[in-house]
Design a protein around this motif. Sequence first.
Motif, PDB file in Angstrom:
ATOM      1  N   PHE A  65       8.612  -6.065   1.111  1.00 16.06           N
ATOM      2  CA  PHE A  65       7.810  -5.812   2.303  1.00 16.06           C
ATOM      3  C   PHE A  65       8.031  -4.395   2.819  1.00 16.06           C
ATOM      4  N   ALA A  66       9.266  -3.905   2.694  1.00 12.78           N
ATOM      5  CA  ALA A  66       9.535  -2.533   3.131  1.00 12.78           C
ATOM      6  C   ALA A  66       8.775  -1.527   2.267  1.00 12.78           C
ATOM      7  N   TRP A 117       6.024  -2.186   0.584  1.00 13.80           N
ATOM      8  CA  TRP A 117       4.612  -2.389   0.940  1.00 13.80           C
ATOM      9  C   TRP A 117       4.264  -1.630   2.225  1.00 13.80           C
ATOM     10  N   TRP A 118       5.126  -1.778   3.235  1.00 12.01           N
ATOM     11  CA  TRP A 118       4.882  -1.095   4.516  1.00 12.01           C
ATOM     12  C   TRP A 118       4.934   0.425   4.339  1.00 12.01           C
ATOM     13  N   ALA A 119       5.895   0.920   3.550  1.00 14.89           N
ATOM     14  CA  ALA A 119       6.020   2.366   3.351  1.00 14.89           C
ATOM     15  C   ALA A 119       4.792   2.929   2.646  1.00 14.89           C
ATOM     16  N   SER A 152       1.712   1.690   2.648  1.00 12.52           N
ATOM     17  CA  SER A 152       0.561   1.667   3.552  1.00 12.52           C
ATOM     18  C   SER A 152       0.718   2.682   4.680  1.00 12.52           C
ATOM     19  N   ALA A 153       1.940   2.868   5.191  1.00 12.38           N
ATOM     20  CA  ALA A 153       2.155   3.826   6.276  1.00 12.38           C
ATOM     21  C   ALA A 153       1.947   5.261   5.796  1.00 12.38           C
ATOM     22  N   SER A 173      -2.099  -3.020   5.122  1.00 13.16           N
ATOM     23  CA  SER A 173      -0.715  -2.970   5.582  1.00 13.16           C
ATOM     24  C   SER A 173      -0.210  -4.377   5.870  1.00 13.16           C
ATOM     25  N   PRO A 174       1.111  -4.579   5.859  1.00  9.25           N
ATOM     26  CA  PRO A 174       1.644  -5.892   6.232  1.00  9.25           C
ATOM     27  C   PRO A 174       1.221  -6.307   7.635  1.00  9.25           C
ATOM     28  N   GLY A 175       1.149  -5.327   8.557  1.00  6.43           N
ATOM     29  CA  GLY A 175       0.744  -5.649   9.923  1.00  6.43           C
ATOM     30  C   GLY A 175      -0.671  -6.176   9.986  1.00  6.43           C
ATOM     31  N   THR A 221      -2.325  -7.644   7.592  1.00  2.84           N
ATOM     32  CA  THR A 221      -2.353  -8.970   6.959  1.00  2.84           C
ATOM     33  C   THR A 221      -1.826 -10.041   7.905  1.00  2.84           C
TER      34      THR A 221
END
Length: 287
Positions: free
Chosen positions: A46-47, A49-51, A53-54, A65-67, A69
């Motif tokens: 997840f980290a 994935w977040w990195a 997308s960020a 982004s995870p957010g 989703t």
Amino acid sequence: MSQSAITGTPAPVAGVVQRGQRSAGERIGEAVERSWRPFALLLGCFAVWWAISAAELIEPYLVPSPGATLDVMAEKSGYIMEHSWVTTYETLLGFVIAVAVGVLAAVVMVYSSTVEKTLYPVLLFAQVVPKIAIAPLFVVWLGFGIGPKILIAVLIAFFPVVISMVTGLKAVDPEMIQLSQTMGASPLQTFVKIRFPASFPHLFSGLKVAVTLAVTGAVVGEFVGANEGLGYVILQANGNLDTPMLFAGLLVMSLIGVVLFVLVEVAEKLLLPWHASRRGDPVTTTY
């Protein structure tokens, strides 16, 4: 008279150290020890994935982004839950049918070499045929109802059950079979008391594979023709380029598979406390 005879406790055996029962704290500690690595790996994924997308390394319409989703999962939780129940029902029904038919077929194959030689090649052929290729035929034959989804789930989950059950029934110690025959046990009694229970470790290994494949089978059936279920949700999201909803459907689908896998594993622990891998107080030799 020895102290062990008076107290009723077994006498110690030379060269063998019997460890006592584990406390609740020790069991919790072991559970934490087994669980933290998978959780750490998931958090790491997840980290990453977040990195990604960020940093906008990939366009949001390709990988959300995870957010985003999680926001979709929260906003449309009722919609996702409604379709999740449909997929879960199809999965469970297909899994139960696959287990019942698979165990019966395995028993017949073990007790009849003619049936095994006849049926085994057919099962192998049916397994290697891609289910997604024949799924449209099931829709044509059975319509757009729940039938094709359950049938595909059964076909995908059936093979691991049969193979594991056949292996388990054949893995019984021949001396145990001979002993039961010597003591006058009938073939049915031998099967119920010895062969069938002894096959459980192999069977549960196949069940854990089959239950996850049943989820895939149900979703594949929904891909081909359905108006409900997670496969329908994923297909609609893909057609609308709604990647947050698509990822949400994939996450829920994966969660269903994990939960069902854990339930089968819990059943294994409850039904097989005697198995070597499930003993709570192992014996350690000192020779």
